[in-house]
Design a protein around this motif. Structure first.
Motif, PDB file in Angstrom:
ATOM      1  N   LYS A   3       0.829  -1.205   0.000  1.00  0.00           N
ATOM      2  CA  LYS A   3       0.000   0.000   0.000  1.00  0.00           C
ATOM      3  C   LYS A   3       0.866   1.259   0.000  1.00  0.00           C
ATOM      4  CE  LYS A   3      -3.773   2.163   2.482  1.00  0.00           C
ATOM      5  NZ  LYS A   3      -4.630   2.145   3.644  1.00  0.00           N
ATOM      6  N   PHE A   4       2.007   1.196   0.678  1.00  0.00           N
ATOM      7  CA  PHE A   4       2.929   2.323   0.762  1.00  0.00           C
ATOM      8  C   PHE A   4       3.370   2.761  -0.639  1.00  0.00           C
ATOM      9  CE2 PHE A   4       7.305   3.909   0.952  1.00  0.00           C
ATOM     10  CZ  PHE A   4       7.196   4.915   1.891  1.00  0.00           C
ATOM     11  N   THR A   8      -1.488   6.968  -4.696  1.00  0.00           N
ATOM     12  CA  THR A   8      -1.690   7.870  -5.830  1.00  0.00           C
ATOM     13  C   THR A   8      -1.907   9.266  -5.258  1.00  0.00           C
ATOM     14  OG1 THR A   8      -2.752   6.094  -7.068  1.00  0.00           O
ATOM     15  CG2 THR A   8      -3.123   8.328  -7.843  1.00  0.00           C
ATOM     16  N   PHE A   9      -1.190  10.229  -5.800  1.00  0.00           N
ATOM     17  CA  PHE A   9      -1.270  11.590  -5.290  1.00  0.00           C
ATOM     18  C   PHE A   9      -2.244  12.412  -6.128  1.00  0.00           C
ATOM     19  CE2 PHE A   9       2.994  10.111  -4.182  1.00  0.00           C
ATOM     20  CZ  PHE A   9       3.008  10.363  -2.826  1.00  0.00           C
ATOM     21  N   ILE A  17       2.036  18.868   0.043  1.00  0.00           N
ATOM     22  CA  ILE A  17       3.468  18.545   0.180  1.00  0.00           C
ATOM     23  C   ILE A  17       4.312  19.743  -0.227  1.00  0.00           C
ATOM     24  CG2 ILE A  17       5.337  17.072  -0.682  1.00  0.00           C
ATOM     25  CD1 ILE A  17       3.156  14.833  -0.977  1.00  0.00           C
ATOM     26  N   ASP A  18       3.939  20.406  -1.315  1.00  0.00           N
ATOM     27  CA  ASP A  18       4.674  21.577  -1.794  1.00  0.00           C
ATOM     28  C   ASP A  18       4.643  22.709  -0.775  1.00  0.00           C
ATOM     29  OD1 ASP A  18       6.107  22.975  -3.973  1.00  0.00           O
ATOM     30  OD2 ASP A  18       4.308  24.241  -3.990  1.00  0.00           O
ATOM     31  N   ARG A  49       3.234   9.338   2.445  1.00  0.00           N
ATOM     32  CA  ARG A  49       2.845   7.950   2.178  1.00  0.00           C
ATOM     33  C   ARG A  49       2.633   7.158   3.463  1.00  0.00           C
ATOM     34  NH1 ARG A  49       7.267   6.402  -2.406  1.00  0.00           N
ATOM     35  NH2 ARG A  49       6.058   7.013  -4.225  1.00  0.00           N
ATOM     36  N   GLU A  50       3.373   7.524   4.498  1.00  0.00           N
ATOM     37  CA  GLU A  50       3.260   6.825   5.783  1.00  0.00           C
ATOM     38  C   GLU A  50       1.993   7.207   6.540  1.00  0.00           C
ATOM     39  OE1 GLU A  50       6.907   7.773   7.775  1.00  0.00           O
ATOM     40  OE2 GLU A  50       8.081   6.372   6.562  1.00  0.00           O
ATOM     41  N   GLY A  51       1.221   8.133   6.001  1.00  0.00           N
ATOM     42  CA  GLY A  51      -0.051   8.488   6.632  1.00  0.00           C
ATOM     43  C   GLY A  51      -0.120   9.897   7.171  1.00  0.00           C
ATOM     44  N   ASN A  52       0.944  10.664   7.032  1.00  0.00           N
ATOM     45  CA  ASN A  52       0.945  12.060   7.468  1.00  0.00           C
ATOM     46  C   ASN A  52       0.354  12.904   6.338  1.00  0.00           C
ATOM     47  OD1 ASN A  52       2.538  11.710  10.025  1.00  0.00           O
ATOM     48  ND2 ASN A  52       3.945  10.828   8.538  1.00  0.00           N
ATOM     49  N   ASN A  53      -0.961  12.796   6.152  1.00  0.00           N
ATOM     50  CA  ASN A  53      -1.603  13.359   4.974  1.00  0.00           C
ATOM     51  C   ASN A  53      -2.458  14.594   5.256  1.00  0.00           C
ATOM     52  OD1 ASN A  53      -3.566  12.025   6.333  1.00  0.00           O
ATOM     53  ND2 ASN A  53      -4.052  10.578   4.699  1.00  0.00           N
TER      54      ASN A  53
END
Length: 102
Positions: A3-4, A8-9, A17-18, A49-53
């Protein structure tokens, strides 16, 4: 683990992220066009990707990431504490007189 790598971004994800990357670069005085910029971006993508979204969680994860902390200190032209308005103390040397030979 699969899953990591299959994240899809969306454009909103990339904007988040930017935003965090640009803020981190500014706060840590990392010059544009240096390899450190690419490294920081890669770390932040992995943190996402680790979940810090969310903005708050990505900023927190970024601030606690050892590699980014080390990178910020190695590239900063001024001490980070001084940039945040914290009081810093100048270094000083202590000179001890040499003993005379007896």
């Amino acid at each position: 683990m699969r899953k990591f790598f299959e994240v899809t971004f969306s454009s909103a994800d990339l904007n988040l992220i930017d935003t965090v990357l640009k803020e981190w670069l500014r706060d840590n005085a990392v010059p544009d066009g240096t390899p450190e910029v690419e490294l920081a971006a890669a770390v932040m993508i992995n943190l996402f990707r680790e979940g810090n979204n969310t903005l708050a969680s990505l900023k927190l994860a970024t601030s606690k990431h050892k590699g980014l902390c080390d990178l910020s200190y190695s590239t900063a032209s001024t001490p980070p504490a001084a940039e945040r308005g914290l009081r810093t103390f100048p270094s000083f040397e202590v000179h001890v007189p040499k003993r005379k030979a007896a």
